[in-house]
Enzyme design. Sequence first.
Site, short mmCIF file in Angstrom:
data_model
loop_
_atom_site.label_atom_id
_atom_site.label_comp_id
_atom_site.label_asym_id
_atom_site.label_seq_id
_atom_site.Cartn_x
_atom_site.Cartn_y
_atom_site.Cartn_z
N ASP A 102 -62.59 5.12 -15.92
CA ASP A 102 -62.13 4.16 -14.91
C ASP A 102 -62.58 2.73 -15.25
O ASP A 102 -62.37 1.81 -14.46
CB ASP A 102 -62.61 4.58 -13.51
CG ASP A 102 -64.12 4.46 -13.34
OD1 ASP A 102 -64.61 4.71 -12.22
OD2 ASP A 102 -64.83 4.12 -14.33
N ASN B 167 -65.63 8.59 -17.13
CA ASN B 167 -64.35 9.12 -16.62
C ASN B 167 -63.18 8.17 -16.83
O ASN B 167 -62.13 8.33 -16.22
CB ASN B 167 -64.48 9.47 -15.13
CG ASN B 167 -64.78 8.23 -14.28
OD1 ASN B 167 -64.88 7.11 -14.82
ND2 ASN B 167 -64.94 8.41 -12.99
N GLU C 146 -89.55 -7.99 -6.96
CA GLU C 146 -88.92 -9.21 -7.47
C GLU C 146 -89.30 -10.31 -6.49
O GLU C 146 -88.94 -10.24 -5.31
CB GLU C 146 -87.40 -9.09 -7.54
CG GLU C 146 -86.73 -10.37 -8.00
CD GLU C 146 -85.25 -10.42 -7.72
OE1 GLU C 146 -84.82 -9.96 -6.65
OE2 GLU C 146 -84.51 -10.92 -8.58
N ASP D 79 -71.08 4.87 -15.03
CA ASP D 79 -71.37 5.78 -13.93
C ASP D 79 -72.58 6.66 -14.27
O ASP D 79 -73.10 6.60 -15.38
CB ASP D 79 -70.15 6.65 -13.61
CG ASP D 79 -69.53 7.26 -14.88
OD1 ASP D 79 -68.30 7.13 -15.08
OD2 ASP D 79 -70.30 7.81 -15.68
N ASP E 119 -85.95 -5.58 -4.39
CA ASP E 119 -85.12 -6.77 -4.52
C ASP E 119 -85.59 -7.89 -3.58
O ASP E 119 -85.74 -7.66 -2.38
CB ASP E 119 -83.68 -6.37 -4.14
CG ASP E 119 -82.66 -7.42 -4.45
OD1 ASP E 119 -82.52 -7.77 -5.65
OD2 ASP E 119 -82.00 -7.91 -3.52
N ASP F 92 -69.38 4.51 -19.29
CA ASP F 92 -68.36 5.10 -18.41
C ASP F 92 -68.06 6.52 -18.91
O ASP F 92 -67.94 6.74 -20.12
CB ASP F 92 -67.08 4.24 -18.47
CG ASP F 92 -65.92 4.85 -17.71
OD1 ASP F 92 -64.77 4.46 -17.99
OD2 ASP F 92 -66.17 5.70 -16.84
O1 TEU Z 1 -81.71 -11.56 -7.22
C1 TEU Z 1 -82.33 -12.55 -6.42
C2 TEU Z 1 -82.16 -13.85 -7.03
O2 TEU Z 1 -82.76 -14.81 -6.68
C3 TEU Z 1 -81.12 -13.96 -8.03
O3 TEU Z 1 -80.00 -14.28 -7.27
C4 TEU Z 1 -81.43 -15.00 -9.07
O4 TEU Z 1 -82.34 -15.92 -8.62
C5 TEU Z 1 -80.22 -15.76 -9.37
O5 TEU Z 1 -79.17 -14.84 -9.38
C6 TEU Z 1 -80.38 -16.40 -10.72
O6 TEU Z 1 -79.12 -16.66 -11.21
C7 TEU Z 1 -81.66 -10.29 -6.61
C8 TEU Z 1 -80.89 -9.39 -7.55
O7 TEU Z 1 -81.59 -9.28 -8.79
C9 TEU Z 1 -79.53 -10.00 -7.75
O8 TEU Z 1 -78.77 -9.26 -8.71
C10 TEU Z 1 -78.81 -10.02 -6.41
O9 TEU Z 1 -77.59 -10.72 -6.56
C11 TEU Z 1 -79.66 -10.73 -5.35
O10 TEU Z 1 -81.02 -10.37 -5.35
C12 TEU Z 1 -79.16 -10.37 -3.96
O11 TEU Z 1 -79.47 -9.03 -3.71
#
Ligand code: TEU
Length: 560
Positions: A27, A25, A259, A31, A201, A23
């Site tokens: 808060d 600032n 992912e 950031d 993601d 951080d």
């Molecule tokens: O995560 C996808 C996902 O499957 C995760 O939710 C994971 O399997 C689970 O949290 C295990 O505990 C991605 C991102 O990495 C995650 O931070 C997000 O919450 C999710 O997608 C939704 O965008």
Amino acid sequence: MEQNRYWWKECVFYQIYPRSFQDSNGDGMGDLRGIINRIDYLVELGVGAIWLGPVCSSPNDDMGYDISDYQSIMEQFGTMEDWEELRDKLHENGIRILVDLVVNHTSDEHPWFLEARSSKDNPKHDYYIWRPGKDGKEPNNWASFFTPSAWQYNKETDEYYLHLFSIKQPDLNWHNPAVRKEVYDMMAWWLDKGADGFRMDVINLLCKTPGLPDGGGKTDMNGYVFPTEHICDIDPIHEYLREMAKAVYADKDIFTVGECISLTTEEGRKYTARKDRELDAVFSFSHIDMDGQPEGKWYYRPWKLPELKGRLTEWQHGIGRGWLGLFWSNQDQPRALSRFGTTGVYRERCAKMLAVVLHNLRGTPFIYQGEEIGMVNVPWTSTHQLRDVESLNFAANCRRTGAGEEFMWDALRRKARDNARTPMPWNDGPNGGFTTGTPWIMLNPDYPQINVEKARRDPDSVFHFYRRLVAMRKENLIMCYGGYRLLWPDDPEVFAYTRELEGEKWLIAANFSDSACGREWPREAGKPQALILSNVDSAAAPTEDILHLEPYEAVIIRCQ
Ligand code: TEU
């Protein structure tokens, strides 16, 4: 020598969870300026790129993974000028930057969704996935990752919308060409801004089984079924990713890593190993899913080392000519030492051991912030300490269904994503030097003992060991391109494998136990030539009869 040499195969990445890094600032939230102020740390560690967690505008229902504007910076993180300054200063220091691309869903506060939910006739309505209820209930039996049902009723249009994650994260309809074009244009905009690629993601969830049929798996504690078979790798996902690549980055020297939930090696090869570019690498969760039951991650499943070795090896071979992002942890996973190692007297030695095992596998290593100083899970005592929507919903579900406090606390202490989201402890001062304000989430109470300043001062720290490993990668292409071969698959304590490149051969051996052990020198490794690295100072030169390993000792031995 490997014909396909790429920068992203030869460097180590560092994952920054921006809200908990630094951080600037007061808060209480990390950031962009805070990251700028810590670039010297990244340079000292020697990483070649960062994966920056989401910093776009968001109401933060899922800590930024619910984006309401893909082309502006969340106010708490700073400004677009800050992002551009971070980009420039990283590039000046030879460090590239990946943007976290979250396009399976948006925030329900995104203008697209505000329009879409207002009327069935709105042009944006088909940007999302809508279905009428069935007999007064949700359209099907799907559970979401975070909530009992994956459907939310929308009064304005008297129908339900799909959300695989929180209620405030409506899934985009990827079958709509207008949606795909919006995403591709936004991606091109970020590349024009100087981003060096994307971490994508849940990218293998973009398409769902046509007709959205009921899931056939086990019913969960809420009476719903998680629809893995209807949301993972459903065609035309590969067609869309080829279209994305062609439209945005096919001819660019950028890096994309996906992912991918519940991924098979066959699908992993389709995403990363085919002539027409889709993704450059994938994150497989096979070794992560190992300690969860079919009912989900909260139901702990004990594991033994041979299974971990088997799962990692399946992917070392199974990815074929494709590529892997290698990781022990990230913002969704518990701390690696608490999950795969030990947090007791051998904590630091074990952290170094895990690093040796991961960084010598074939693939690109990702260091998750705090891993390089040996951070561990948090001994949570109250749900008021938790911040994650997944953790809080799980706790509420446990209390509503009577699953029991003992089960709930064991699960949270093992698996809550909050374990990975406590602030980086920079020193042993107030709030670990993370903020001069009130941190958005508590620090791990062990920060006076586990912090960056202490690690930097100690030449024998986990941090300086990571620095040596990261530096080794720059000098030894065998770590990047060498062939992999597992030894002793059934050995319950020792993880041993070889890497080989153009006649050079390394033996990597790690003792995952708290007892010293000896193994007959593995003939398959050839003759020991020299000890390249050990996490134990007293390590003896290797001899051709017995390979001796201290508790949690890991060695890299050059062989011939
Ligand atoms: O995560 C996808 C996902 O499957 C995760 O939710 C994971 O399997 C689970 O949290 C295990 O505990 C991605 C991102 O990495 C995650 O931070 C997000 O919450 C999710 O997608 C939704 O965008």
